[in-house]
Write a protein that holds these residues in place. Sequence first.
Motif, short mmCIF file in Angstrom:
data_model
loop_
_atom_site.label_atom_id
_atom_site.label_comp_id
_atom_site.label_asym_id
_atom_site.label_seq_id
_atom_site.Cartn_x
_atom_site.Cartn_y
_atom_site.Cartn_z
N THR A 1 -1.86 -7.08 -4.66
CA THR A 1 -2.74 -6.40 -5.60
C THR A 1 -3.80 -7.36 -6.12
N LYS A 2 -3.42 -8.59 -6.41
CA LYS A 2 -4.40 -9.60 -6.85
C LYS A 2 -5.45 -9.87 -5.79
N LEU A 3 -5.10 -9.65 -4.53
CA LEU A 3 -6.04 -9.87 -3.43
C LEU A 3 -6.89 -8.63 -3.14
N GLY A 4 -6.68 -7.56 -3.92
CA GLY A 4 -7.50 -6.36 -3.75
C GLY A 4 -6.86 -5.23 -2.98
N TYR A 5 -5.61 -5.37 -2.61
CA TYR A 5 -4.92 -4.30 -1.88
C TYR A 5 -4.47 -3.22 -2.86
N GLU A 6 -4.46 -1.99 -2.36
CA GLU A 6 -4.06 -0.83 -3.16
C GLU A 6 -3.05 -0.01 -2.38
N GLU A 7 -2.21 0.72 -3.12
CA GLU A 7 -1.26 1.60 -2.44
C GLU A 7 -2.02 2.63 -1.63
N CYS A 8 -1.44 3.01 -0.51
CA CYS A 8 -2.09 3.98 0.37
C CYS A 8 -1.02 4.91 0.96
N PRO A 9 -1.46 6.01 1.53
CA PRO A 9 -0.50 6.92 2.16
C PRO A 9 0.14 6.25 3.38
N PRO A 10 1.32 6.71 3.77
CA PRO A 10 1.98 6.13 4.93
C PRO A 10 1.13 6.22 6.20
N VAL A 11 1.27 5.21 7.02
CA VAL A 11 0.65 5.22 8.34
C VAL A 11 1.73 5.71 9.28
N THR A 12 1.57 6.90 9.81
CA THR A 12 2.64 7.56 10.56
C THR A 12 2.80 7.06 11.98
N THR A 13 1.86 6.27 12.46
CA THR A 13 1.97 5.80 13.84
C THR A 13 2.71 4.48 13.95
N MET A 14 3.29 4.01 12.85
CA MET A 14 4.08 2.79 12.90
C MET A 14 5.34 3.00 12.08
N SER A 15 6.32 2.16 12.31
CA SER A 15 7.56 2.31 11.53
C SER A 15 7.50 1.40 10.31
N THR A 16 7.78 1.96 9.16
CA THR A 16 7.91 1.18 7.94
C THR A 16 9.23 1.56 7.30
N PHE A 17 9.69 0.74 6.42
CA PHE A 17 10.97 1.00 5.78
C PHE A 17 10.75 1.76 4.48
N ALA A 18 11.66 2.66 4.18
CA ALA A 18 11.51 3.55 3.04
C ALA A 18 11.37 2.81 1.72
N ASP A 19 11.99 1.65 1.58
CA ASP A 19 11.95 0.97 0.29
C ASP A 19 10.85 -0.08 0.20
N SER A 20 9.89 -0.07 1.12
CA SER A 20 8.77 -0.99 1.04
C SER A 20 7.54 -0.24 0.57
N SER A 21 6.57 -0.97 0.03
CA SER A 21 5.32 -0.37 -0.42
C SER A 21 4.27 -0.57 0.65
N LEU A 22 3.49 0.45 0.90
CA LEU A 22 2.41 0.37 1.87
C LEU A 22 1.11 0.17 1.10
N LEU A 23 0.37 -0.87 1.45
CA LEU A 23 -0.84 -1.24 0.75
C LEU A 23 -1.97 -1.38 1.75
N SER A 24 -3.20 -1.14 1.31
CA SER A 24 -4.34 -1.33 2.20
C SER A 24 -5.50 -1.95 1.43
N LYS A 25 -6.44 -2.49 2.20
CA LYS A 25 -7.64 -3.08 1.62
C LYS A 25 -8.80 -2.75 2.54
N VAL A 26 -9.86 -2.21 1.97
CA VAL A 26 -11.07 -1.92 2.72
C VAL A 26 -11.97 -3.13 2.63
N ARG A 27 -12.40 -3.63 3.79
CA ARG A 27 -13.29 -4.79 3.84
C ARG A 27 -14.73 -4.31 3.87
N SER A 28 -15.58 -4.92 3.06
CA SER A 28 -17.00 -4.55 3.06
C SER A 28 -17.83 -5.56 3.80
#
Length: 166
Positions: free
Chosen positions: A139-166
């Motif tokens: 979060t300090k690096l600018g990442y934000e929570e995002c919806p799940p990415v369904t084309t990869m496997s993630t674990f239910a108890d992890s948080s999915l974060l994303s960052k848009v690069r400008s």
Amino acid sequence: MADSSSSGLQDTTSGPEIIIIPLHEDWRYLEDCAKLLNSEWKRSMEARLHSLRKCSDRFPLSLVMVSTSERSHKVLGHSRLASIPGRSDDCYVESVIVDRSTRRKGLGRLLMHHTENYAKKLGFSRLVLSTYNAQAFYTKLGYEECPPVTTMSTFADSSLLSKVRS
């Protein structure tokens, strides 16, 4: 402070030089990368080495952070970039780790900054990652929570974060 080169980053401050390069450009760091990753996420050494040997410019691509001096080279960190099928603008960042003995010294931030810039040079505009316990760091690096990415496997108890690069 840092000078970006085509294949890696070099920290030109005093003390040992820190470089960040694609692993497949210098395989001498392969075993130390495997040991570092296994220090956090246990796997057999054979499985870890097999996974790391798949690294290439075509993905997955591992970046390795190394402290170099005239006498020694030490692997300090690792990150891995993977493409996301069907999402050509997005890149998945995984296996981000900094050696425990060097944490809380800004190396994680340096590694992520270089990882983001490397992905941007490859044409990706958004990075996605999953974390169990480092949400505050990302979060300090600018990442934000995002919806799940369904084309990869993630674990239910992890948080999915994303960052848009400008």
